[in-house]
Design an enzyme around this catalytic site. Structure first.
Site, PDB file in Angstrom:
ATOM      1  N   GLU A  36       0.888  -1.178   0.000  1.00 58.18           N
ATOM      2  CA  GLU A  36       0.000   0.000   0.000  1.00 58.18           C
ATOM      3  C   GLU A  36       0.917   1.215   0.000  1.00 58.18           C
ATOM      4  O   GLU A  36       1.504   1.556   1.028  1.00 58.18           O
ATOM      5  CB  GLU A  36      -0.892  -0.007   1.246  1.00 58.18           C
ATOM      6  CG  GLU A  36      -1.862  -1.186   1.321  1.00 58.18           C
ATOM      7  CD  GLU A  36      -3.022  -1.077   0.340  1.00 58.18           C
ATOM      8  OE1 GLU A  36      -3.221   0.009  -0.242  1.00 58.18           O
ATOM      9  OE2 GLU A  36      -3.720  -2.084   0.166  1.00 58.18           O
TER      10      GLU A  36
ATOM     11  N   CYS B  65      -2.468   9.203   2.449  1.00 54.63           N
ATOM     12  CA  CYS B  65      -2.114   8.738   1.103  1.00 54.63           C
ATOM     13  C   CYS B  65      -3.238   9.044   0.116  1.00 54.63           C
ATOM     14  O   CYS B  65      -2.999   9.196  -1.076  1.00 54.63           O
ATOM     15  CB  CYS B  65      -1.836   7.244   1.127  1.00 54.63           C
ATOM     16  SG  CYS B  65      -3.175   6.314   1.886  1.00 54.63           S
TER      17      CYS B  65
ATOM     18  N   GLU C  59       3.832  13.812  -3.621  1.00 52.71           N
ATOM     19  CA  GLU C  59       2.866  13.912  -2.516  1.00 52.71           C
ATOM     20  C   GLU C  59       3.206  15.135  -1.667  1.00 52.71           C
ATOM     21  O   GLU C  59       4.346  15.259  -1.214  1.00 52.71           O
ATOM     22  CB  GLU C  59       2.987  12.689  -1.611  1.00 52.71           C
ATOM     23  CG  GLU C  59       2.249  11.479  -2.079  1.00 52.71           C
ATOM     24  CD  GLU C  59       2.334  10.357  -1.057  1.00 52.71           C
ATOM     25  OE1 GLU C  59       3.453   9.916  -0.753  1.00 52.71           O
ATOM     26  OE2 GLU C  59       1.289   9.914  -0.580  1.00 52.71           O
TER      27      GLU C  59
END
Ligand code: NAP
Length: 495
Positions: free
Chosen positions: A267, A301, A398
């Site tokens: 993940e 995330c 990110e």
């Protein structure tokens, strides 16, 4: 109300920091690290050291694998109903202790207490969901096409699992792995993030009290995650690596696991696009953006990382979002009135600052926030940037912070191409009143999860995971999450 959106509750309950830092949890015992070294845990709101936890050595890692191996046969042969009841008890105890757990999460992670409460409810839900899954593991039975024999497929626990989790959801990322692994009949070693180990140890005490036998769950903290992971994966009894964290570390772990042909669930990072079409309900889109961007102060995330707004609604959306972001109460995470807590570290603040400066140097306009405040704590203010160009670094990296970058678009095909112009593919958000368009765009966006007219996708009952560089495998959902911890055994049977 969704568990993640809970807001009002009584006063926070102070956790017993000594109890969550009393040692490594191996074979049902609490012990210091073999080398006697410790790691400080810092409160990002104040920069004060909250506690120290043991810094495990390779010797401790070997003890944890030994404990998991010793417990494996007993746990896999424990009746599913019994395993289910223990998992259910874990859920109940987490809910009973939710105020304490939420306060602990806020203290070591910095997230606002309201977000921490939502996380505890979400994290506990993985135990309830997997308690229900534990008794629904089925096999397959068929006849070979040639008519020569029966095909019997049995699902068995995969074996000892190494679970590695990040700091941004210290409870939920652990329970999202531990609960299905235990439901499937596996024993596990958890390595939580170094920044937020106290929650992992507080939860271990809950598992113990709920009746999880010694050795079924082991928890190790270390400042040498690379060598420790390599040593654990080299033990042939370890059959699974389940990792949540950055794509860079995920790639390194896949390489390490490939040496031993170990099953991996990954993940990884995200770069979620958030699309607002002209026909969207403006208030609903703003509500959704506040959740998708500001849950966990942007340290998620699934956080909206690029917000594309169609020209006809762009100015109204930018004005509404700036007003809401500027009004957020920034402060100590453990203060019940805080809406946006600090970032996890000074390094995280520096990265956000770099991305914002890069975007403004390329022509983005600051509508609110945009500067690092002076004083103690790792704070960054809620920030809205308008007209962020596609070349800005934040369009490809990110942000992991409370910065909402807005860009204008005109056509559906153009925004789909821009949304897909990333190596990541975790989550995406679409706001439109035209459901046909919503479903059409959803089908074309390269992401594992799409929120249509919603700001939230996470749900233990739904398969969570990404495509492209955002990962491999799914967590949660009907059968998906538990399947990651099982192997199919095929028996060609004549009788
Ligand atoms: P990270 O730096 O990749 O660390 C994640 C975990 O891996 C931590 O426990 C870390 O330990 C450990 N680790 C680091 N280097 C390692 C190595 N060489 N070998 C073995 N383990 C190692 O990520 P993070 O900064 O904690 O978390 C943020 C990232 O996680 C973001 O990219 C975010 O998108 C992603 N994330 C993804 C999901 C998802 O479901 N897809 C959910 C949450 C977060 P230390 O703490 O000791 O460094």
């Amino acid at each position: 109300m969704n568990a993640l959106q809970q807001t009002s509750r009584p006063q926070p309950i102070a956790p017993d920091l000594g109890a969550c830092s009393r040692g490594l949890y191996i074979d049902g015992t609490w012990r210091p690290a073999a080398g006697g070294r410790t790691i400080p845990v810092t409160d990002p709101s104040t920069e004060a050291v909250l506690a120290t936890v043991p810094d495990a050595t390779l010797e401790d890692a070997a003890s944890a694998v030994e404990a998991a191996a010793k417990a494996a046969e007993g746990w896999r042969s424990t009746a599913p109903r019994k395993r289910s009841e223990i998992l259910r008890r874990c859920f109940e105890l987490m809910i009973e202790r939710s105020e304490m757990l939420a306060t602990l999460i806020s203290m070591e992670n910095g997230k606002a207490l309201r977000d921490a409460r939502g996380e505890v409810a979400y994290a506990a839900e993985f135990f309830r969901w997997n308690a229900e899954e534990a008794v629904r593991i089925t096999g397959e039975f068929g006849i070979a096409p040639a008519g020569t024999n029966r095909i019997v497929v049995d699902y068995q626990p995969i074996g000892i699992c190494l679970l590695i989790t990040p700091w941004n959801f210290p409870a939920a990322m652990a329970t999202r792995k531990i609960a299905p692994a235990l439901a499937a009949g596996c024993t596990v070693i958890l390595k939580p993030a170094t920044e937020t180990p106290l929650t992992a140890y507080a939860l271990a005490a809950i598992y113990e009290e709920a009746g999880v036998p010694p050795g079924v769950v082991n928890v190790l903290t270390t400042t040498s995650p690379g060598p420790m992971t390599a040593a654990i994966l080299a033990d042939p009894r370890v059959r699974k690596l389940s990792f949540t964290g950055s794509t860079g570390v995920g790639r390194a772990l896949l390489a390490e696991a490939s040496k031993h042909v170990i099953s991996c669930s990954m993940e990884l990072g995200g770069n979620a696009p958030f699309l607002v079409f002209d026909d969207a309900d403006l208030e609903a889109a703003l509500d959704g953006a506040m959740i998708a961007k500001m849950r966990n102060a942007g340290e998620a995330c699934t956080a909206a990382n690029r917000i594309y707004v169609q020209s006809g609604i762009y100015d109204a959306f930018a004005e509404g979002l700036s007003r809401r972001m500027a009004a957020m109460r920034v402060g100590n995470g453990a203060d019940a009135t805080t809406e946006c807590g600090p970032m996890i570290t000074r390094k995280a603040v520096d990265k956000i600052d770099r991305l914002v400066k890069d975007a403004t140097a390329r022509g983005a306009r600051v509508l609110c926030g945009g500067a690092v405040p002076a004083g103690e704590g790792f704070y960054y203010p809620p920030t809205v940037l308008a007209d962020v160009p596609g070349e800005a670094e934040m369009a490809h990296e990110e942000i992991f912070g409370p910065v909402a970058p807005l860009s204008r678009f005109d056509s559906e095909s153009d925004v789909i191409a821009r949304a897909n112009n990333t190596e990541y593919g975790l989550a995406a958000y679409i706001f439109t009143r035209d459901l046909a368009r919503g479903m059409r765009v959803a089908s074309k966006i390269e992401a594992g999860m799409i929120a249509l007219n919603r700001g939230l996708v996470s749900d233990p009952a739904a398969p969570f995971g990404g495509v492209k560089q955002s990962g491999l495998g799914r967590e949660g959902g009907q059968h998906h999450g538990i399947a990651e911890f099982m192997e199919a055994k095929y028996i060609a049977a004549n009788f």
